[in-house]
Design an enzyme around this catalytic site. Structure first.
Site, PDB file in Angstrom:
ATOM      1  N   SER A 185       0.811  -1.262   0.005  1.00  0.00           N
ATOM      2  CA  SER A 185       0.155   0.206  -0.098  1.00  0.00           C
ATOM      3  C   SER A 185       0.808   1.022  -0.073  1.00  0.00           C
ATOM      4  CB  SER A 185      -1.016  -0.009   1.172  1.00  0.00           C
ATOM      5  OG  SER A 185      -1.523   1.042   1.330  1.00  0.00           O
TER       6      SER A 185
ATOM      7  N   LYS B 177      -1.011  -0.962  -4.375  1.00  0.00           N
ATOM      8  CA  LYS B 177      -2.281  -0.108  -4.061  1.00  0.00           C
ATOM      9  C   LYS B 177      -1.903   1.332  -4.090  1.00  0.00           C
ATOM     10  CE  LYS B 177      -4.810   0.140   0.064  1.00  0.00           C
ATOM     11  NZ  LYS B 177      -5.449  -0.686   1.192  1.00  0.00           N
TER      12      LYS B 177
ATOM     13  N   LYS C 273      -3.037   4.925  -2.756  1.00  0.00           N
ATOM     14  CA  LYS C 273      -3.687   5.907  -1.866  1.00  0.00           C
ATOM     15  C   LYS C 273      -4.082   7.060  -2.811  1.00  0.00           C
ATOM     16  CE  LYS C 273      -4.061   3.615   1.954  1.00  0.00           C
ATOM     17  NZ  LYS C 273      -5.270   3.340   2.525  1.00  0.00           N
TER      18      LYS C 273
ATOM     19  N   ASP D 295      -7.173   3.121  -3.198  1.00  0.00           N
ATOM     20  CA  ASP D 295      -7.906   3.251  -2.031  1.00  0.00           C
ATOM     21  C   ASP D 295      -8.098   4.814  -1.695  1.00  0.00           C
ATOM     22  OD1 ASP D 295      -8.985   3.135   0.507  1.00  0.00           O
ATOM     23  OD2 ASP D 295      -7.160   1.988   1.601  1.00  0.00           O
TER      24      ASP D 295
ATOM     25  N   GLU E  85     -11.191   0.983  -3.954  1.00  0.00           N
ATOM     26  CA  GLU E  85     -11.517   0.801  -2.454  1.00  0.00           C
ATOM     27  C   GLU E  85     -12.271   2.011  -1.833  1.00  0.00           C
ATOM     28  OE1 GLU E  85      -8.116  -0.975  -0.495  1.00  0.00           O
ATOM     29  OE2 GLU E  85      -8.873  -0.751   1.452  1.00  0.00           O
TER      30      GLU E  85
ATOM     31  N   ASP F 129     -13.990  -1.306   2.491  1.00  0.00           N
ATOM     32  CA  ASP F 129     -13.094  -1.473   3.790  1.00  0.00           C
ATOM     33  C   ASP F 129     -13.953  -0.887   4.976  1.00  0.00           C
ATOM     34  OD1 ASP F 129     -11.282  -1.169   5.875  1.00  0.00           O
ATOM     35  OD2 ASP F 129      -9.542  -0.136   4.440  1.00  0.00           O
TER      36      ASP F 129
ATOM     37  N   LYS G 110     -10.191  -6.950   7.218  1.00  0.00           N
ATOM     38  CA  LYS G 110      -9.224  -6.633   8.231  1.00  0.00           C
ATOM     39  C   LYS G 110      -9.966  -7.243   9.592  1.00  0.00           C
ATOM     40  CE  LYS G 110      -7.733  -2.276   6.332  1.00  0.00           C
ATOM     41  NZ  LYS G 110      -7.743  -0.827   6.581  1.00  0.00           N
TER      42      LYS G 110
ATOM     43  N   GLY H 278      -4.699  -4.331   5.736  1.00  0.00           N
ATOM     44  CA  GLY H 278      -3.565  -4.172   6.559  1.00  0.00           C
ATOM     45  C   GLY H 278      -3.796  -2.831   7.568  1.00  0.00           C
TER      46      GLY H 278
HETATM   47  O1  OSB Z   1      -7.388   1.941   4.367  1.00  0.00           O
HETATM   48  O2  OSB Z   1      -6.227   0.100   4.111  1.00  0.00           O
HETATM   49  C1  OSB Z   1      -6.250   1.277   4.611  1.00  0.00           C
HETATM   50  C2  OSB Z   1      -3.157   1.648   7.069  1.00  0.00           C
HETATM   51  C3  OSB Z   1      -4.087   2.119   7.929  1.00  0.00           C
HETATM   52  C4  OSB Z   1      -5.390   2.530   7.981  1.00  0.00           C
HETATM   53  C5  OSB Z   1      -5.809   2.058   6.927  1.00  0.00           C
HETATM   54  C6  OSB Z   1      -5.468   1.414   5.575  1.00  0.00           C
HETATM   55  C7  OSB Z   1      -4.053   1.355   5.794  1.00  0.00           C
HETATM   56  C8  OSB Z   1      -3.289   0.750   4.805  1.00  0.00           C
HETATM   57  C9  OSB Z   1      -1.868   0.166   5.284  1.00  0.00           C
HETATM   58  O3  OSB Z   1      -3.719   0.755   3.617  1.00  0.00           O
HETATM   59  C10 OSB Z   1      -1.928  -1.405   4.775  1.00  0.00           C
HETATM   60  C11 OSB Z   1      -0.634  -2.112   5.310  1.00  0.00           C
HETATM   61  O4  OSB Z   1      -0.750  -2.423   6.623  1.00  0.00           O
HETATM   62  O5  OSB Z   1       0.247  -2.369   4.604  1.00  0.00           O
HETATM   63 MG    MG Z   2      -8.629   0.867   3.152  1.00  0.00          MG
END
Ligand code: OSB
Ligand code: MG
Length: 369
Positions: free
Chosen positions: A136, A162, A164, A190, A215, A240, A264, A292
Protein backbone atom coordinates in the site's frame (compact mmCIF):
# COMPACT_ATOMS: atom_id res chain seq x y z
CA UNK A 1 -8.82 -21.67 30.31
CA UNK A 2 -8.93 -19.11 33.07
CA UNK A 3 -7.34 -15.69 32.53
CA UNK A 4 -5.13 -14.80 35.49
CA UNK A 5 -3.13 -11.84 34.23
CA UNK A 6 -3.40 -9.37 31.36
CA UNK A 7 -0.75 -6.92 30.25
CA UNK A 8 -1.81 -3.98 28.05
CA UNK A 9 1.40 -2.67 26.55
CA UNK A 10 1.78 0.35 24.31
CA UNK A 11 4.69 0.31 21.89
CA UNK A 12 5.93 3.07 19.57
CA UNK A 13 7.62 2.07 16.31
CA UNK A 14 9.06 4.67 13.89
CA UNK A 15 7.99 4.00 10.27
CA UNK A 16 10.78 3.76 7.68
CA UNK A 17 8.88 6.33 5.61
CA UNK A 18 5.90 8.55 6.48
CA UNK A 19 2.56 7.04 5.42
CA UNK A 20 0.00 9.53 4.11
CA UNK A 21 -3.61 8.75 3.23
CA UNK A 22 -6.60 10.97 2.49
CA UNK A 23 -7.31 11.09 6.25
CA UNK A 24 -3.87 11.96 7.58
CA UNK A 25 -0.14 11.30 7.75
CA UNK A 26 1.87 9.28 10.24
CA UNK A 27 5.59 8.79 10.78
CA UNK A 28 5.36 6.23 13.56
CA UNK A 29 3.01 3.53 14.73
CA UNK A 30 1.74 3.39 18.29
CA UNK A 31 0.33 -0.07 18.82
CA UNK A 32 -1.36 -1.73 21.76
CA UNK A 33 -0.32 -5.29 22.57
CA UNK A 34 -2.40 -7.57 24.74
CA UNK A 35 -0.61 -10.38 26.54
CA UNK A 36 -2.68 -12.81 28.58
CA UNK A 37 -1.44 -15.44 31.01
CA UNK A 38 -3.74 -18.32 31.89
CA UNK A 39 -3.99 -20.12 35.23
CA UNK A 40 -1.98 -22.94 33.58
CA UNK A 41 0.80 -20.49 32.74
CA UNK A 42 0.11 -20.36 29.02
CA UNK A 43 0.76 -17.03 27.30
CA UNK A 44 -1.24 -15.57 24.41
CA UNK A 45 -0.59 -12.45 22.34
CA UNK A 46 -3.01 -10.07 20.66
CA UNK A 47 -2.62 -6.73 18.87
CA UNK A 48 -5.14 -3.90 18.85
CA UNK A 49 -4.95 -2.12 15.48
CA UNK A 50 -6.69 1.11 16.55
CA UNK A 51 -4.77 4.23 15.57
CA UNK A 52 -4.03 7.25 17.79
CA UNK A 53 -6.92 9.30 16.39
CA UNK A 54 -10.40 8.40 15.13
CA UNK A 55 -9.82 9.45 11.50
CA UNK A 56 -9.77 6.10 9.72
CA UNK A 57 -12.18 4.43 12.15
CA UNK A 58 -14.21 5.67 15.13
CA UNK A 59 -12.09 3.69 17.57
CA UNK A 60 -8.81 5.11 18.86
CA UNK A 61 -5.96 3.61 20.84
CA UNK A 62 -6.41 5.07 24.32
CA UNK A 63 -10.18 4.54 24.08
CA UNK A 64 -9.73 0.88 23.15
CA UNK A 65 -7.27 0.48 26.00
CA UNK A 66 -9.85 1.79 28.44
CA UNK A 67 -12.60 -0.42 27.01
CA UNK A 68 -10.32 -3.44 27.38
CA UNK A 69 -9.35 -2.55 30.93
CA UNK A 70 -12.81 -1.65 32.20
CA UNK A 71 -15.13 -4.01 30.35
CA UNK A 72 -13.76 -6.56 27.90
CA UNK A 73 -10.96 -8.08 30.00
CA UNK A 74 -12.99 -8.27 33.27
CA UNK A 75 -15.88 -9.92 31.40
CA UNK A 76 -13.63 -12.64 30.02
CA UNK A 77 -11.58 -12.97 33.21
CA UNK A 78 -14.80 -13.82 35.09
CA UNK A 79 -15.09 -17.06 33.05
CA UNK A 80 -13.62 -20.15 34.67
CA UNK A 81 -13.69 -22.20 31.46
CA UNK A 82 -13.07 -19.65 28.74
CA UNK A 83 -12.86 -20.82 25.09
CA UNK A 84 -11.89 -18.62 22.18
CA UNK A 85 -14.99 -19.65 20.26
CA UNK A 86 -17.14 -18.16 23.05
CA UNK A 87 -15.42 -14.78 23.13
CA UNK A 88 -17.61 -13.03 20.49
CA UNK A 89 -20.79 -14.20 22.27
CA UNK A 90 -19.51 -13.17 25.71
CA UNK A 91 -18.67 -9.67 24.42
CA UNK A 92 -21.73 -9.18 22.20
CA UNK A 93 -23.69 -7.09 24.70
CA UNK A 94 -20.83 -4.57 24.85
CA UNK A 95 -21.44 -2.36 21.82
CA UNK A 96 -18.90 -1.56 19.14
CA UNK A 97 -15.16 -1.55 19.86
CA UNK A 98 -14.41 -4.21 17.29
CA UNK A 99 -10.69 -3.42 17.44
CA UNK A 100 -10.44 -4.00 21.19
CA UNK A 101 -12.57 -7.16 20.89
CA UNK A 102 -10.39 -8.46 18.06
CA UNK A 103 -7.25 -7.92 20.17
CA UNK A 104 -8.46 -9.85 23.22
CA UNK A 105 -10.02 -12.59 21.06
CA UNK A 106 -6.67 -12.98 19.30
CA UNK A 107 -4.83 -13.33 22.62
CA UNK A 108 -7.30 -15.97 23.87
CA UNK A 109 -7.12 -17.83 20.55
CA UNK A 110 -3.32 -17.71 20.61
CA UNK A 111 -3.15 -19.12 24.16
CA UNK A 112 -5.71 -21.81 23.41
CA UNK A 113 -3.92 -22.94 20.24
CA UNK A 114 -0.47 -22.82 21.89
CA UNK A 115 -1.75 -25.14 24.61
CA UNK A 116 -3.02 -27.51 21.90
CA UNK A 117 0.10 -27.19 19.75
CA UNK A 118 -2.00 -26.11 16.75
CA UNK A 119 -1.17 -23.18 14.45
CA UNK A 120 -3.69 -20.40 13.87
CA UNK A 121 -3.36 -21.06 10.14
CA UNK A 122 -4.38 -24.69 10.55
CA UNK A 123 -7.16 -23.79 12.98
CA UNK A 124 -8.67 -21.25 10.56
CA UNK A 125 -8.47 -23.64 7.59
CA UNK A 126 -5.41 -22.35 5.74
CA UNK A 127 -4.50 -24.13 2.50
CA UNK A 128 -1.23 -22.34 1.65
CA UNK A 129 2.19 -22.27 3.34
CA UNK A 130 3.06 -18.91 1.79
CA UNK A 131 0.98 -16.14 0.22
CA UNK A 132 1.65 -13.52 -2.47
CA UNK A 133 1.50 -10.02 -1.04
CA UNK A 134 0.99 -6.44 -2.15
CA UNK A 135 2.08 -3.05 -0.93
CA UNK A 136 0.00 0.00 0.00
CA UNK A 137 1.70 3.18 -1.25
CA UNK A 138 0.89 6.45 0.48
CA UNK A 139 0.23 9.86 -1.06
CA UNK A 140 3.56 11.53 -1.89
CA UNK A 141 4.74 15.11 -2.26
CA UNK A 142 5.68 14.64 -5.91
CA UNK A 143 4.95 12.30 -8.81
CA UNK A 144 8.68 11.58 -9.13
CA UNK A 145 8.78 10.38 -5.53
CA UNK A 146 5.80 8.11 -6.23
CA UNK A 147 7.40 6.53 -9.30
CA UNK A 148 10.63 5.97 -7.34
CA UNK A 149 8.74 4.37 -4.45
CA UNK A 150 6.69 2.05 -6.70
CA UNK A 151 9.80 1.14 -8.68
CA UNK A 152 11.59 0.19 -5.45
CA UNK A 153 8.70 -2.01 -4.29
CA UNK A 154 8.48 -3.77 -7.66
CA UNK A 155 12.23 -4.45 -7.60
CA UNK A 156 11.71 -6.00 -4.16
CA UNK A 157 9.09 -8.30 -5.72
CA UNK A 158 5.67 -7.10 -4.57
CA UNK A 159 3.01 -8.63 -6.83
CA UNK A 160 0.53 -5.77 -6.69
CA UNK A 161 0.46 -2.09 -5.86
CA UNK A 162 -2.26 -0.11 -4.11
CA UNK A 163 -2.12 3.66 -4.48
CA UNK A 164 -3.75 5.86 -1.89
CA UNK A 165 -5.80 8.54 -3.66
CA UNK A 166 -7.69 11.72 -2.78
CA UNK A 167 -9.06 14.66 -4.81
CA UNK A 168 -6.00 16.26 -6.43
CA UNK A 169 -3.99 13.01 -6.27
CA UNK A 170 -5.93 10.49 -8.35
CA UNK A 171 -6.12 10.34 -12.17
CA UNK A 172 -2.66 11.79 -12.74
CA UNK A 173 -0.66 9.48 -10.42
CA UNK A 174 -2.71 6.47 -11.51
CA UNK A 175 -2.11 7.24 -15.21
CA UNK A 176 1.59 7.80 -14.60
CA UNK A 177 2.07 4.54 -12.70
CA UNK A 178 0.10 2.62 -15.33
CA UNK A 179 2.14 4.16 -18.16
CA UNK A 180 5.47 3.74 -16.40
CA UNK A 181 5.05 0.13 -15.30
CA UNK A 182 2.81 -1.21 -18.05
CA UNK A 183 -0.50 -3.02 -18.41
CA UNK A 184 0.55 -6.19 -16.54
CA UNK A 185 0.98 -4.49 -13.16
CA UNK A 186 -1.83 -5.40 -10.75
CA UNK A 187 -2.81 -1.89 -9.65
CA UNK A 188 -5.60 -0.75 -7.35
CA UNK A 189 -6.58 2.42 -5.49
CA UNK A 190 -7.86 3.25 -2.00
CA UNK A 191 -9.64 6.55 -1.31
CA UNK A 192 -10.37 6.08 2.40
CA UNK A 193 -13.76 7.83 1.92
CA UNK A 194 -12.31 10.98 0.30
CA UNK A 195 -15.07 11.41 -2.33
CA UNK A 196 -18.77 12.25 -2.34
CA UNK A 197 -21.79 11.30 -4.44
CA UNK A 198 -21.18 14.24 -6.80
CA UNK A 199 -17.83 12.71 -7.78
CA UNK A 200 -19.41 9.67 -9.44
CA UNK A 201 -18.98 10.98 -13.03
CA UNK A 202 -15.37 11.90 -12.24
CA UNK A 203 -14.55 8.54 -10.64
CA UNK A 204 -15.83 6.78 -13.79
CA UNK A 205 -12.64 7.99 -15.45
CA UNK A 206 -10.68 5.49 -13.35
CA UNK A 207 -12.10 2.84 -15.70
CA UNK A 208 -9.43 3.87 -18.24
CA UNK A 209 -6.62 2.35 -16.16
CA UNK A 210 -7.50 -1.33 -15.84
CA UNK A 211 -7.54 -1.28 -12.04
CA UNK A 212 -8.10 -4.43 -9.98
CA UNK A 213 -10.49 -2.48 -7.76
CA UNK A 214 -11.46 0.87 -6.27
CA UNK A 215 -11.48 0.74 -2.45
CA UNK A 216 -13.88 2.74 -0.28
CA UNK A 217 -14.45 5.94 -2.27
CA UNK A 218 -17.34 7.19 -0.09
CA UNK A 219 -18.40 7.58 3.53
CA UNK A 220 -18.57 4.32 5.53
CA UNK A 221 -22.34 4.74 6.02
CA UNK A 222 -23.06 5.73 2.43
CA UNK A 223 -23.67 2.31 0.87
CA UNK A 224 -26.09 3.97 -1.54
CA UNK A 225 -23.41 5.94 -3.36
CA UNK A 226 -21.28 2.82 -3.63
CA UNK A 227 -24.24 1.04 -5.24
CA UNK A 228 -24.66 3.87 -7.73
CA UNK A 229 -20.95 4.01 -8.58
CA UNK A 230 -20.71 0.21 -8.91
CA UNK A 231 -23.55 0.31 -11.45
CA UNK A 232 -21.71 2.93 -13.54
CA UNK A 233 -18.13 1.59 -13.62
CA UNK A 234 -16.54 -1.57 -14.96
CA UNK A 235 -13.87 -1.57 -12.24
CA UNK A 236 -14.93 -3.64 -9.19
CA UNK A 237 -15.75 -1.68 -6.03
CA UNK A 238 -14.23 -2.97 -2.77
CA UNK A 239 -15.31 -1.92 0.71
CA UNK A 240 -13.07 -1.47 3.73
CA UNK A 241 -14.40 1.05 6.32
CA UNK A 242 -18.07 0.16 5.59
CA UNK A 243 -17.71 -3.50 6.60
CA UNK A 244 -17.78 -3.98 10.35
CA UNK A 245 -19.23 -7.50 10.48
CA UNK A 246 -20.24 -10.50 8.39
CA UNK A 247 -23.75 -9.05 8.37
CA UNK A 248 -22.45 -5.77 6.87
CA UNK A 249 -20.63 -7.77 4.21
CA UNK A 250 -23.76 -9.77 3.35
CA UNK A 251 -25.83 -6.59 3.06
CA UNK A 252 -23.27 -4.73 0.96
CA UNK A 253 -22.96 -7.66 -1.44
CA UNK A 254 -26.71 -8.22 -1.67
CA UNK A 255 -27.47 -4.59 -2.61
CA UNK A 256 -24.49 -4.33 -4.98
CA UNK A 257 -22.41 -1.82 -2.99
CA UNK A 258 -19.28 -3.87 -3.66
CA UNK A 259 -18.13 -7.03 -5.40
CA UNK A 260 -14.88 -7.52 -3.43
CA UNK A 261 -14.33 -7.33 0.34
CA UNK A 262 -11.25 -6.12 2.23
CA UNK A 263 -11.17 -8.17 5.44
CA UNK A 264 -9.36 -6.59 8.38
CA UNK A 265 -9.76 -8.63 11.56
CA UNK A 266 -9.54 -5.56 13.79
CA UNK A 267 -12.30 -3.77 11.94
CA UNK A 268 -14.72 -6.72 12.06
CA UNK A 269 -14.08 -7.80 15.66
CA UNK A 270 -11.64 -10.65 15.20
CA UNK A 271 -10.31 -13.64 13.29
CA UNK A 272 -13.44 -15.73 13.85
CA UNK A 273 -15.71 -13.06 12.33
CA UNK A 274 -13.12 -12.65 9.54
CA UNK A 275 -13.41 -16.34 8.75
CA UNK A 276 -17.19 -15.98 8.68
CA UNK A 277 -16.88 -13.20 6.08
CA UNK A 278 -14.45 -15.34 4.11
CA UNK A 279 -16.88 -18.27 4.20
CA UNK A 280 -19.88 -16.29 3.02
CA UNK A 281 -17.88 -14.66 0.23
CA UNK A 282 -16.34 -17.95 -0.82
CA UNK A 283 -19.79 -19.54 -1.02
CA UNK A 284 -20.89 -16.90 -3.54
CA UNK A 285 -17.60 -16.56 -5.44
CA UNK A 286 -16.79 -13.09 -4.08
CA UNK A 287 -13.01 -12.45 -3.88
CA UNK A 288 -11.62 -11.29 -0.55
CA UNK A 289 -8.21 -10.05 0.54
CA UNK A 290 -6.59 -9.25 3.85
CA UNK A 291 -6.22 -5.56 4.62
CA UNK A 292 -3.49 -4.16 6.83
CA UNK A 293 -3.16 -1.61 9.63
CA UNK A 294 0.63 -1.22 9.73
CA UNK A 295 0.69 -4.08 12.23
CA UNK A 296 3.69 -5.13 14.27
CA UNK A 297 4.98 -8.66 13.70
CA UNK A 298 2.31 -9.94 16.11
CA UNK A 299 -0.65 -8.79 14.03
CA UNK A 300 1.19 -9.51 10.77
CA UNK A 301 1.70 -13.17 11.78
CA UNK A 302 -2.02 -13.64 12.42
CA UNK A 303 -2.99 -11.83 9.20
CA UNK A 304 -0.77 -14.21 7.24
CA UNK A 305 -2.62 -17.18 8.75
CA UNK A 306 -5.94 -15.66 7.67
CA UNK A 307 -4.69 -14.77 4.17
CA UNK A 308 -3.80 -18.44 3.64
CA UNK A 309 -7.49 -19.42 3.52
CA UNK A 310 -8.68 -20.55 0.07
CA UNK A 311 -11.03 -17.61 -0.60
CA UNK A 312 -8.26 -15.00 -0.25
CA UNK A 313 -7.71 -14.92 -3.99
CA UNK A 314 -6.27 -11.38 -4.11
CA UNK A 315 -2.90 -10.40 -2.54
CA UNK A 316 -3.23 -8.66 0.83
CA UNK A 317 -1.77 -5.48 2.32
CA UNK A 318 0.64 -7.65 4.29
CA UNK A 319 4.05 -6.36 3.33
CA UNK A 320 7.45 -7.44 4.60
CA UNK A 321 8.62 -5.93 7.89
CA UNK A 322 11.19 -3.78 6.06
CA UNK A 323 8.39 -1.89 4.27
CA UNK A 324 7.22 -0.58 7.66
CA UNK A 325 9.88 -0.79 10.36
CA UNK A 326 13.63 -0.83 10.73
CA UNK A 327 13.20 -2.54 14.07
CA UNK A 328 10.00 -4.45 14.81
CA UNK A 329 9.28 -6.26 18.07
CA UNK A 330 9.47 -9.72 16.43
CA UNK A 331 11.79 -11.41 13.98
CA UNK A 332 11.25 -9.76 10.59
CA UNK A 333 9.00 -11.13 7.84
CA UNK A 334 11.02 -11.27 4.64
CA UNK A 335 9.73 -11.26 1.06
CA UNK A 336 10.69 -14.21 -1.17
CA UNK A 337 9.61 -13.88 -4.80
CA UNK A 338 6.68 -11.71 -3.83
CA UNK A 339 5.49 -14.02 -1.06
CA UNK A 340 5.58 -14.18 2.73
CA UNK A 341 5.69 -17.48 4.62
CA UNK A 342 2.66 -18.34 6.74
CA UNK A 343 3.81 -19.02 10.33
CA UNK A 344 3.28 -22.69 11.22
CA UNK A 345 4.22 -22.79 14.92
CA UNK A 346 1.58 -23.16 17.66
CA UNK A 347 -0.85 -20.24 17.95
CA UNK A 348 0.14 -17.20 15.91
CA UNK A 349 3.56 -18.83 15.62
CA UNK A 350 5.69 -15.91 16.74
CA UNK A 351 6.45 -13.94 19.89
CA UNK A 352 8.13 -10.63 20.62
CA UNK A 353 11.90 -10.53 21.15
CA UNK A 354 12.25 -9.30 24.75
CA UNK A 355 14.91 -6.67 23.92
CA UNK A 356 13.00 -5.24 20.96
CA UNK A 357 9.78 -5.23 22.97
CA UNK A 358 11.43 -3.40 25.85
CA UNK A 359 13.01 -0.84 23.53
CA UNK A 360 9.65 -0.04 21.91
CA UNK A 361 7.53 0.04 25.08
CA UNK A 362 6.03 3.36 26.17
CA UNK A 363 3.62 2.12 28.85
CA UNK A 364 2.49 -1.10 30.57
CA UNK A 365 -0.77 -1.66 32.39
CA UNK A 366 -1.05 -4.94 34.33
CA UNK A 367 -4.40 -6.42 35.36
CA UNK A 368 -4.55 -9.45 37.67
CA UNK A 369 -7.50 -11.68 38.51
O1 OSB B 1 -7.30 1.88 4.37
O2 OSB B 1 -6.27 0.07 4.06
C1 OSB B 1 -6.37 1.15 4.66
C2 OSB B 1 -3.33 1.62 6.95
C3 OSB B 1 -3.93 2.20 8.05
C4 OSB B 1 -5.27 2.47 8.00
C5 OSB B 1 -6.03 2.15 6.88
C6 OSB B 1 -5.44 1.54 5.78
C7 OSB B 1 -4.05 1.31 5.81
C8 OSB B 1 -3.30 0.76 4.69
C9 OSB B 1 -1.96 0.14 5.00
O3 OSB B 1 -3.63 0.86 3.53
C10 OSB B 1 -1.95 -1.32 4.77
C11 OSB B 1 -0.73 -1.97 5.37
O4 OSB B 1 -0.73 -2.29 6.57
O5 OSB B 1 0.22 -2.19 4.61
MG1 MG C 1 -8.52 0.82 2.96
Amino acid sequence: MKIERVELREVALPLVTPFRTSVGSQDHRNALLVQITTADGVIGWGECVAEDDPYYFAEYLSGEQEVLRRWLVPTLAAESDLRAAHVPGLLRSLRGHTMAKAAIEMAVLDAELRALGVSLARHLGAVHTSVPVGVSVGIMDTLDALVDAVDGYLVEGYVRVKLKIEPGWDLEPVRLIRETFGPDLDLQVDANTAYGPNDIPYLRRLDDFGLVLIEQPFDPDDLDSHVRLAARVDTPICLDESIRSARDAATALRIGACSIVNIKPGRVGGYLESRRIHDLCQATGVPVWCGGMLETGIGRAANLALAALPGFTLPGDISATARYYERDITAPFVLHEGRLAVPDGPGIGIEPNPDDLEAATTSVDVLTF
